[in-house]
Scaffold this active site. Structure first.
Site, short mmCIF file in Angstrom:
data_model
loop_
_atom_site.label_atom_id
_atom_site.label_comp_id
_atom_site.label_asym_id
_atom_site.label_seq_id
_atom_site.Cartn_x
_atom_site.Cartn_y
_atom_site.Cartn_z
N LYS A 1 0.87 -1.19 0.00
CA LYS A 1 0.00 0.00 0.00
C LYS A 1 0.90 1.23 0.00
O LYS A 1 1.74 1.38 0.88
CB LYS A 1 -0.90 0.00 1.24
CG LYS A 1 -1.63 1.35 1.46
CD LYS A 1 -2.57 1.31 2.68
CE LYS A 1 -3.13 2.69 2.99
NZ LYS A 1 -4.02 2.72 4.16
N ASP B 1 -2.91 10.38 3.26
CA ASP B 1 -4.27 9.90 3.53
C ASP B 1 -5.01 10.93 4.38
O ASP B 1 -4.87 10.97 5.60
CB ASP B 1 -4.21 8.54 4.25
CG ASP B 1 -5.60 7.98 4.55
OD1 ASP B 1 -6.60 8.53 4.02
OD2 ASP B 1 -5.68 6.98 5.30
N LYS C 1 -10.47 12.76 7.91
CA LYS C 1 -9.95 12.43 9.24
C LYS C 1 -10.15 13.63 10.17
O LYS C 1 -10.02 14.77 9.75
CB LYS C 1 -8.46 12.07 9.15
CG LYS C 1 -8.22 10.71 8.51
CD LYS C 1 -6.78 10.29 8.61
CE LYS C 1 -6.54 8.95 7.93
NZ LYS C 1 -7.15 7.82 8.63
N ASP D 1 1.61 6.78 5.25
CA ASP D 1 0.66 5.77 4.79
C ASP D 1 1.16 5.08 3.52
O ASP D 1 0.49 4.21 2.98
CB ASP D 1 -0.71 6.44 4.55
CG ASP D 1 -1.86 5.48 4.80
OD1 ASP D 1 -1.65 4.46 5.49
OD2 ASP D 1 -2.97 5.74 4.29
N ASP E 1 -12.25 6.71 3.88
CA ASP E 1 -11.02 6.57 4.65
C ASP E 1 -10.55 5.11 4.70
O ASP E 1 -9.45 4.82 5.16
CB ASP E 1 -11.23 7.12 6.07
CG ASP E 1 -9.92 7.43 6.77
OD1 ASP E 1 -8.87 7.41 6.10
OD2 ASP E 1 -9.95 7.70 7.99
N GLU F 1 -9.41 3.40 2.30
CA GLU F 1 -8.97 3.51 0.91
C GLU F 1 -7.86 2.51 0.56
O GLU F 1 -7.73 2.11 -0.59
CB GLU F 1 -8.49 4.93 0.61
CG GLU F 1 -7.04 5.26 1.02
CD GLU F 1 -6.76 5.16 2.52
OE1 GLU F 1 -7.72 5.22 3.30
OE2 GLU F 1 -5.59 4.98 2.90
N ARG G 1 -7.41 -0.65 1.24
CA ARG G 1 -7.89 -1.94 0.74
C ARG G 1 -8.39 -1.82 -0.71
O ARG G 1 -8.32 -2.76 -1.49
CB ARG G 1 -8.99 -2.48 1.66
CG ARG G 1 -10.18 -1.57 1.81
CD ARG G 1 -11.02 -1.86 3.06
NE ARG G 1 -10.32 -1.45 4.28
CZ ARG G 1 -10.80 -1.61 5.50
NH1 ARG G 1 -12.00 -2.16 5.69
NH2 ARG G 1 -10.11 -1.22 6.55
N1 BES Z 1 -4.07 4.70 6.86
C1 BES Z 1 -5.15 4.42 7.72
C2 BES Z 1 -4.77 3.49 8.87
C3 BES Z 1 -3.81 4.05 9.87
C4 BES Z 1 -4.28 4.65 11.02
C5 BES Z 1 -2.44 3.94 9.69
C6 BES Z 1 -3.40 5.15 11.96
C7 BES Z 1 -1.56 4.45 10.63
C8 BES Z 1 -2.04 5.06 11.75
C9 BES Z 1 -6.29 3.78 6.94
O1 BES Z 1 -6.42 4.17 5.62
C10 BES Z 1 -7.55 4.16 7.64
O2 BES Z 1 -7.89 5.32 7.61
N2 BES Z 1 -8.21 3.18 8.25
C11 BES Z 1 -9.42 3.39 8.94
C12 BES Z 1 -10.40 2.40 8.39
C13 BES Z 1 -11.79 2.63 8.82
C14 BES Z 1 -12.34 3.89 8.21
C15 BES Z 1 -12.63 1.45 8.38
C16 BES Z 1 -9.18 3.16 10.43
O3 BES Z 1 -8.48 2.22 10.75
O4 BES Z 1 -9.66 3.93 11.21
ZN ZN Z 2 -4.71 4.85 4.72
MN MN Z 3 -7.61 5.91 5.42
#
Ligand code: BES
Ligand code: ZN
Ligand code: MN
Length: 500
Positions: A266, A271, A278, A289, A349, A351, A353
């Site tokens: 990824k 992000d 966010k 990210d 968010d 994204e 996957r």
């Molecule tokens: N890049 C983030 C995950 C992340 C969070 C990485 C904190 C490093 C530190 C990912 O794209 C994301 O935003 N995930 C969300 C998914 C949710 C919206 C289903 C999450 O984990 O909150």
């Molecule tokens: Zn992300």
């Molecule tokens: Mn995200």
């Protein structure tokens, strides 16, 4: 910390390190090694100091007798903790502690004389040297290209390493090389998102390919449309920096007739969360990210320059920026993938996957993979579950999982298995499309991520998903790491391919 570190076969060092275990004096083999170097008295003096406890990373120092023209050799005795719990990961840590000490006293050269403790624990000197070289090489990472005029340039100098054990010394060289590959990843992670754009990442991959002879192909613009990489297209729509899929290939001169290993990363250059923006500072740090992809790049560097396996290795980096403009993809959009699976977007968010799905489809359909490993900073949920101590490992293929676990162990990069289950897959079902990209029920976020990805991997192909959101960055100086990116996964992947 140092401008460079190299291994030298000749000469003497200004510091010589020996080791012992908790509650033990240096063993007889260590003492005779010291005697051979004219350092026995200094070692005994160090061992007699009250701080020479042998506790993990405890240091005790003494000097050999100075002459008129030389200051005497600094003898450093380092503790390795409980002998019964010793493994070579302790040496990676100990080497970094020694490195910090040598830097503090402005040393130029360091000998590592660990024969005694390696024999006592039946440890392989080459593997031990590798771990020590990694520890020192990781410690030496500096990234001051973003410092400006307001920060005075720190004084640094080169460090040369020695060991009287030839296998250990060869290991040191290998460890330093693997650390260099890891440091490449860390520098990319550190690069801010206004510089490390999607095209910047493509340029870095091209540079790597040119330097190492890796084959490269990049799909961008209309290529993405033609190949129906709809995840990348949709996630990337909200940014002026256009998405791409990068493919690197290592082709050995003499290949085993085996299917290639495929490494997927990824690579979200930033992000913001997209329209599901966010909140509350959750965006800070999202330049990292892209660290899954950066780790895969570092691993390809290691594979092409150090490991040189007989197996073909393919890397796929799904590169995009998740941002916002009037074209940004939205919650409620439906995306159709090249494998025919349709996805209802419930949260922009989630994204990572969506872009990984393109790479996984491609890998299964076009690469005839022996196995696939993907690395992704996929979920905050994995940080809740495992903190920064373990990466989340999703892998139901026993043989691949065993290989990943042993590669992780040798790298000192910890993985912990998390479950895949049909119930998690069912949780991803959509009322209007095949699946959702995120179930709003807030359950098992890391598992939802893995369950989503599983819809894009063919059943019979061994596959491992590593969620590295908790481990790709260190909050403080610790062991071989300084506060900042860890380059997590580079050495795990290098070890994995090496063992193939
Ligand atoms: N890049 C983030 C995950 C992340 C969070 C990485 C904190 C490093 C530190 C990912 O794209 C994301 O935003 N995930 C969300 C998914 C949710 C919206 C289903 C999450 O984990 O909150
Ligand atoms: Zn992300
Ligand atoms: Mn995200």
């Amino acid at each position: 910390m140092f401008t460079s570190i190299s291994v030298s076969r000749k000469g003497a060092s200004d510091s010589v390190a020996f080791a012992h275990f908790q509650g033990e004096k240096p063993d007889s083999r260590t003492l005779s090694l010291a005697a051979g170097l004219g350092l026995k008295d200094a070692l005994l003096a160090a061992a007699a100091l009250p701080e020479a406890t042998g506790d993990a990373n405890a240091l005790a120092e003494s000097f050999s007798a100075p002459t008129k023209s030389t200051p005497g050799t600094r003898v450093i005795l380092i503790g390795l903790g409980d002998k019964s719990k010793f493994n070579i990961n302790a040496l990676r840590h100990a080497a970094a502690v020694l490195g910090r000490r040598v830097a503090a006293v402005k040393g130029r050269s360091l000998s590592l004389e660990f024969d005694g403790i390696l024999a006592a624990t039946k440890s392989d000197p080459h593997a031990a040297g590798t771990a020590a070289g990694e520890g020192l090489g990781l410690l030496a990472w500096v990234c001051d290209q973003f410092r400006g005029k307001a920060t005075p340039a720190p004084k640094r100098h080169a460090l040369s390493l020695r060991s009287s054990d030839a296998d250990f010394a060869t290991g040191l060289t290998r460890g330093l090389a693997l650390a260099e590959s890891t440091n490449l990843t860390r520098t990319l992670s550190q690069t801010p998102p206004n510089i490390a754009t999607t095209t910047f990442m493509a340029d870095q991959a091209k540079k790597l390919a040119r330097a190492t002879g890796l084959k490269i192909k990049i799909w961008e613009g209309q290529d993405l449309v033609r190949e129906r990489f709809q995840g990348l297209i949709n996630v990337g729509k909200g940014s002026i920096y256009k998405p791409c899929l990068i493919r690197l290939e290592y082709n050995p001169p003499i290949a085993k007739a085996a299917k290639p290993a495929v490494l997927v990363g990824k690579t979200m250059t930033y992000d913001t969360g997209g329209l599901s923006l966010k909140i509350n500072n959750g965006m800070v740090g999202m330049k990292r990210d892209k660290d899954g992809g950066c780790a895969v790049l570092g691993a390809m560097h290691a594979i092409a320059t150090t490991i040189k396996p007989r197996r073909r290795v393919v890397a796929l980096l799904a590169v995009a920026e998740n941002s916002i403009n009037e074209e940004a993809y939205r919650p409620d959009d439906v995306i159709t993938y090249r494998n025919g699976v349709t996805v209802e977007v419930t949260n922009t968010d989630a994204e990572g996957r969506l872009v990984l799905a393109d790479a996984l489809c491609w890998a299964c359909e076009q690469e005839n993979p022996g196995y696939i490993v993907d690395l992704a900073t996929l979920t905050g949920g994995v940080i809740t579950a495992l903190g920064s101590t373990y990466a989340g490992m999703f892998c139901d293929h026993d043989a691949l999982r065993a290989k990943i676990e042993s590669a992780a162990d040798a790298a000192g990069e910890r993985v912990w298995r998390l479950p895949m289950h049909q119930e998690y897959r069912d949780m991803m079902k959509s009322p209007i499309a095949d699946i959702l990209n995120s179930n709003p029920n807030r359950k098992a976020h890391a598992g939802q991520g893995a369950a989503f990805l599983s819809y894009f991997v063919e059943d019979k192909i061994p596959w491992c998903h590593l969620d590295i959101a908790g481990v790709h960055v260190a909050e403080k100086n610790s062991g071989p790491y300084i506060e900042g990116p860890t380059g997590w996964g580079v050495r795990l992947l290098a070890n994995l391919i090496d063992a193939d």
